[in-house]
Design an enzyme around this catalytic site. Structure first.
Site, PDB file in Angstrom:
ATOM      1  N   ASP A 199      42.065  32.480  28.026  1.00 44.20           N
ATOM      2  CA  ASP A 199      40.857  32.871  28.737  1.00 44.20           C
ATOM      3  C   ASP A 199      40.076  33.819  27.821  1.00 44.20           C
ATOM      4  OD1 ASP A 199      39.071  33.633  30.798  1.00 44.20           O
ATOM      5  OD2 ASP A 199      40.391  35.286  31.376  1.00 44.20           O
ATOM      6  N   GLU A 217      36.817  36.007  28.939  1.00 49.90           N
ATOM      7  CA  GLU A 217      36.307  37.233  29.557  1.00 49.90           C
ATOM      8  C   GLU A 217      37.443  37.991  30.238  1.00 49.90           C
ATOM      9  OE1 GLU A 217      32.337  36.727  31.580  1.00 49.90           O
ATOM     10  OE2 GLU A 217      32.811  34.659  31.108  1.00 49.90           O
ATOM     11  N   GLU A 231      33.550  41.168  30.723  1.00 49.17           N
ATOM     12  CA  GLU A 231      32.872  40.201  31.590  1.00 49.17           C
ATOM     13  C   GLU A 231      31.419  40.132  31.129  1.00 49.17           C
ATOM     14  OE1 GLU A 231      34.106  38.270  33.968  1.00 49.17           O
ATOM     15  OE2 GLU A 231      36.126  39.041  33.690  1.00 49.17           O
ATOM     16  N   ARG A 283      21.044  33.588  39.263  1.00 53.62           N
ATOM     17  CA  ARG A 283      20.981  34.351  38.013  1.00 53.62           C
ATOM     18  C   ARG A 283      19.846  33.853  37.115  1.00 53.62           C
ATOM     19  NH1 ARG A 283      27.471  34.000  36.791  1.00 53.62           N
ATOM     20  NH2 ARG A 283      28.072  36.068  37.556  1.00 53.62           N
ATOM     21  N   SER A 299      36.746  28.886  28.611  1.00 48.54           N
ATOM     22  CA  SER A 299      35.997  29.821  29.443  1.00 48.54           C
ATOM     23  C   SER A 299      35.035  29.091  30.355  1.00 48.54           C
ATOM     24  CB  SER A 299      35.219  30.783  28.538  1.00 48.54           C
ATOM     25  OG  SER A 299      34.346  31.567  29.320  1.00 48.54           O
ATOM     26  N   LYS A 346      39.872  24.788  33.094  1.00 44.63           N
ATOM     27  CA  LYS A 346      41.050  25.308  32.380  1.00 44.63           C
ATOM     28  C   LYS A 346      42.268  24.414  32.613  1.00 44.63           C
ATOM     29  CE  LYS A 346      39.041  29.845  32.693  1.00 44.63           C
ATOM     30  NZ  LYS A 346      39.186  31.142  32.061  1.00 44.63           N
ATOM     31  N   ASP A 396      43.340  36.408  32.916  1.00 41.96           N
ATOM     32  CA  ASP A 396      43.410  37.589  33.786  1.00 41.96           C
ATOM     33  C   ASP A 396      43.079  37.302  35.246  1.00 41.96           C
ATOM     34  OD1 ASP A 396      40.665  37.127  33.408  1.00 41.96           O
ATOM     35  OD2 ASP A 396      40.174  39.254  33.628  1.00 41.96           O
ATOM     36  N   ASN A 415      40.993  31.950  38.332  1.00 44.07           N
ATOM     37  CA  ASN A 415      40.708  30.635  37.745  1.00 44.07           C
ATOM     38  C   ASN A 415      41.602  30.325  36.536  1.00 44.07           C
ATOM     39  OD1 ASN A 415      39.493  32.415  35.998  1.00 44.07           O
ATOM     40  ND2 ASN A 415      37.547  31.343  35.873  1.00 44.07           N
TER      41      ASN A 415
HETATM   42 MG   LIG Z   1      38.846  36.174  32.576  1.00 43.86          MG
END
Ligand SMILES: [Mg+2]
Length: 200
Positions: free
Chosen positions: A7, A9, A15, A46, A90, A133, A152, A155
């Site tokens: 992963d 971020e 992040e 966004r 990611s 992922k 972390d 996901n």
């Molecule tokens: Mg992450």
């Protein structure tokens, strides 16, 4: 044959949207999937905010260029790449991650793509595959790799659990408590040793 899937971020870089909100002075961009679980809705919202602020891809990349990888991340990744093939996976976008990948020595990154007009305006986005992922580690396994995965967040659990070895890294207390069987580490040297051991 092993390949390590990481992963990005929270593991190697901050992040990106949170760091971008701070660097750009647009605090409402701190809103995440915890506030708006519908990712498409969140992304379109966004993009609307970016447009409102007149931010095209170039301006955004200039801001992201001010963000640095987490301390020690580059050294960790260099060391890891000296003994394992590594793919970063990611849910972010190639164009957002690009300035950070420069600082990490251009590792291989599998993520998603923004649609950008000739004017530089971001007009939309394209997600590569569902559950990117998990789908990616399964695809790698289908061509003969054993995968080792670390991340972390929620996901990341799919790829962690589907892999030969999987580790939480700097995760939340809640995830660590809910998944006590997954080894969890906080320091890069611990994660490096765990990956090395898994490859023995
Ligand atoms: Mg992450």
């Amino acid at each position: 044959m092993y390949i390590t899937c990481l992963d990005v971020e929270g593991v190697l870089v901050p992040e990106i949207w949170v760091a971008f909100a701070e660097a750009s002075g647009i605090p409402e961009l701190k809103r995440t999937t915890r506030d708006e679980p519908d990712y498409d809705k969140l992304m379109n919202w966004r993009l609307g905010i970016l447009k409102e602020h007149g931010l095209g891809l170039k301006e955004i990349q200039d801001v992201i260029a001010k963000i640095d990888p987490l301390p020690g991340a580059k050294e960790f990744l260099d060391e890891l790449r000296s003994f394992s093939q590594v793919i970063l996976i990611s849910d972010t976008f190639t164009q957002f991650a690009a300035p950070l990948m420069e600082k990490l020595g251009r590792p291989t990154l599998f993520c998603n793509t923004l649609e950008v007009a000739d004017s530089g305006e971001i007009t939309g986005f394209k997600m590569r595959v569902e559950q990117s992922k998990l789908s990616t580690v399964k695809a790698l396994q289908s061509i003969g790799f054993d995968t080792i995965a670390s991340g972390d967040s929620y996901n990341d659990l799919g790829m962690i659990q589907a892999s030969k070895a999987g580790f939480l890294f700097r995760s939340t207390d809640k995830i660590k408590a809910d998944y006590p069987d997954i080894p969890a580490y906080e320091a890069y040297d611990e994660l490096l040793s765990a990956i090395k051991n898994a490859m023995k």
